[in-house]
Design a protein around this motif. Structure first.
Motif, PDB file in Angstrom:
ATOM      1  N   LEU A 134       0.825  -1.198   0.000  1.00 22.03           N
ATOM      2  CA  LEU A 134       0.000   0.000   0.000  1.00 22.03           C
ATOM      3  C   LEU A 134       0.862   1.252   0.000  1.00 22.03           C
ATOM      4  O   LEU A 134       2.086   1.171   0.051  1.00 22.03           O
ATOM      5  CB  LEU A 134      -0.968  -0.014   1.185  1.00 22.03           C
TER       6      LEU A 134
ATOM      7  N   ASP B 290      -3.522   5.443   0.359  1.00 15.92           N
ATOM      8  CA  ASP B 290      -4.522   4.374   0.415  1.00 15.92           C
ATOM      9  C   ASP B 290      -5.177   4.266   1.782  1.00 15.92           C
ATOM     10  O   ASP B 290      -6.263   3.721   1.899  1.00 15.92           O
ATOM     11  CB  ASP B 290      -3.886   3.020   0.103  1.00 15.92           C
TER      12      ASP B 290
ATOM     13  N   ASN C 189      -9.164   3.005   1.701  1.00 19.85           N
ATOM     14  CA  ASN C 189      -9.055   1.912   0.734  1.00 19.85           C
ATOM     15  C   ASN C 189      -8.391   0.667   1.312  1.00 19.85           C
ATOM     16  O   ASN C 189      -7.586   0.041   0.656  1.00 19.85           O
ATOM     17  CB  ASN C 189      -8.287   2.410  -0.489  1.00 19.85           C
TER      18      ASN C 189
ATOM     19  N   THR D 104      -0.724  -0.527  -9.211  1.00 12.10           N
ATOM     20  CA  THR D 104      -1.293   0.450  -8.293  1.00 12.10           C
ATOM     21  C   THR D 104      -1.489  -0.223  -6.943  1.00 12.10           C
ATOM     22  O   THR D 104      -1.425  -1.446  -6.824  1.00 12.10           O
ATOM     23  CB  THR D 104      -2.649   0.988  -8.804  1.00 12.10           C
ATOM     24  N   THR D 105      -1.728   0.580  -5.947  1.00 10.07           N
ATOM     25  CA  THR D 105      -1.926   0.071  -4.600  1.00 10.07           C
ATOM     26  C   THR D 105      -3.313   0.459  -4.127  1.00 10.07           C
ATOM     27  O   THR D 105      -3.914   1.368  -4.676  1.00 10.07           O
ATOM     28  CB  THR D 105      -0.863   0.658  -3.643  1.00 10.07           C
ATOM     29  N   PRO D 106      -3.823  -0.215  -3.120  1.00  5.55           N
ATOM     30  CA  PRO D 106      -3.251  -1.360  -2.437  1.00  5.55           C
ATOM     31  C   PRO D 106      -3.444  -2.647  -3.228  1.00  5.55           C
ATOM     32  O   PRO D 106      -4.344  -2.755  -4.054  1.00  5.55           O
ATOM     33  CB  PRO D 106      -4.010  -1.424  -1.117  1.00  5.55           C
TER      34      PRO D 106
ATOM     35  N   GLN E 173      -6.095  -6.352  -6.532  1.00 10.63           N
ATOM     36  CA  GLN E 173      -6.172  -4.977  -6.043  1.00 10.63           C
ATOM     37  C   GLN E 173      -7.271  -4.924  -4.994  1.00 10.63           C
ATOM     38  O   GLN E 173      -8.087  -5.841  -4.875  1.00 10.63           O
ATOM     39  CB  GLN E 173      -6.509  -4.017  -7.184  1.00 10.63           C
ATOM     40  N   SER E 174      -7.327  -3.828  -4.261  1.00 12.27           N
ATOM     41  CA  SER E 174      -8.362  -3.660  -3.255  1.00 12.27           C
ATOM     42  C   SER E 174      -9.734  -3.588  -3.917  1.00 12.27           C
ATOM     43  O   SER E 174      -9.888  -2.969  -4.970  1.00 12.27           O
ATOM     44  CB  SER E 174      -8.106  -2.376  -2.467  1.00 12.27           C
TER      45      SER E 174
END
Length: 181
Positions: free
Chosen positions: A67, A71, A75, A139-141, A157-158
């Protein structure tokens, strides 16, 4: 007394130059950075703490989260999925890696749920970022789940909606069911 180069000398010189060119091209083809020798599951294992008295037994399924500070405000749904129901006992969150400045760690820690206080929060090594990217997660998280044999079982991904959270919960529960067999 000077000897003129013979045809044999020119052939040997030509072969030497050609061989040098092949060696040079081969050296350029090797990546300039060392290829990470450790996979993500192996990188996760280094954070596995010895079992404390009264702690839950070691999980067969390990997870890691990648992350950033941005985030943390809204998120982190995947962390909540890992801490509910049977998943809480069957999946061990080994490490929370973060991308960004080292100074972000205090702010990130303050935003994480209290149950993560004992989970190592570490800057993501370049090799970890590259391997997440190789899996398609730029990309994060991002969440990574690995089994006891060091295989990546799941990466995502989240979730962005409540429907995706429910789907993630079912997937995670399915992964733990498979490992119990």
């Amino acid at each position: 007394m000077s000897r003129a180069p013979t045809l044999m000398h020119w052939v040997i010189a030509g072969l030497t130059v050609s061989f040098a060119g092949v060696v040079f091209d081969a050296a350029r083809a090797i990546p300039s950075r060392a290829i990470p020798s450790r996979t993500l599951p192996v990188a996760m294992q280094q954070y596995d703490a010895p079992t404390r008295p009264g702690a839950l037994p070691p999980a067969h399924v390990r997870a890691a989260v990648l992350l950033q500070l941005r985030d943390c405000s809204s998120n982190l749904r995947m962390l909540h999925v890992l801490h509910r129901g049977a998943s809480r006992r069957q999946i061990r969150l080994s490490v929370i890696w973060y991308a960004g400045a080292v100074a972000d760690s205090m702010a990130i820690r303050s935003e994480l749920p209290s149950w993560t206080a004992d989970i190592p929060l570490r800057p993501a090594p370049r090799a970890v970022l590259e391997q997440f990217a190789a899996l398609g997660h730029t990309t994060t998280p991002a969440l990574l789940v690995a089994d006891q044999e060091g295989r990546v079982r799941f990466a995502t991904q989240s979730p962005r909606s409540s429907r995706e959270v429910a789907g993630l919960r079912r997937i995670v529960e399915g992964l733990t069911f498979i490992e119990e067999l």
